[in-house]
Design a protein around this motif. Structure first.
Motif: not given
Length: 182
Positions: A12-30
């Motif tokens: 898929s051309r979406q490589t690394g998107v799940s990593l970005l989603e995890v980082l945003i979730a961690i930011l919101i949680l913090s």
């Protein structure tokens, strides 16, 4: 017929998107956790303030009850001062003048130990809701006081961030006071 597969086929051309989603979730949680920490700290400050107010009210009522138990010495409690007389705490006893000075000295010591910069006075005051330690704004001492007798207990409420520094370097803070009329 020969089928050639490219190295990127099936990916898929979406490589690394799940990593970005995890980082945003961690930011919101913090940010949520920081908000919770702010709530906890504010709750602690309000609890501390409530605790000091309760102690001050109890000590004011304690002195008021002491004075009500012996109304005859009330006139002597016009801005009292003095120190503890050792005989008042022993079986030898002491005079009534020494007793009221000892009661006041012990009460003042309790205020100083239980409240930050705690201080108190007993005086006749027609306008009881004014004054701070050092300038209690009590009525002048008179043989026949005109105002009601008041027990005033004050302390410095707060933390270092609530202290104001003047241009000359002196530090001031807001006094909180509890007053009880007799």
């Amino acid at each position: 017929m020969k089928i050639t597969l490219s190295p990127n086929a099936g990916r898929s051309r979406q490589t690394g998107v799940s990593l970005l989603e995890v980082l945003i979730a961690i930011l919101i949680l913090s940010f949520g956790m920081l908000g919770m920490l702010g709530l906890i700290i504010n709750s602690y400050k309000l609890t501390s303030s409530s605790n000091y107010r309760t102690i001050a009210a109890q000590q004011a009522y304690s002195m008021a009850d002491t004075l009500r138990s012996n109304v005859l010495i009330l006139a002597k409690f016009q801005n009292p001062s003095g120190s503890t007389t050792a005989n008042c705490l022993k079986s030898a006893g002491c005079t009534s003048d020494e007793m009221y000075v000892t009661d006041f000295a012990m009460w003042s010591a309790r205020l100083a130990s239980m409240l930050p910069a705690g201080a108190g006075t007993v005086c006749s005051d027609a306008t009881p809701n004014d004054g701070v330690p050092g300038a209690w704004a009590c009525d002048a001492v008179a043989a026949n006081p005109t105002g009601p007798f008041v027990v005033k207990v004050c302390w410095i409420e707060g933390q270092s961030w609530q202290v104001t520094t003047a241009n000359d370097g002196t530090k001031t803070s807001d006094w909180e006071c509890v007053r009880t009329n007799l």
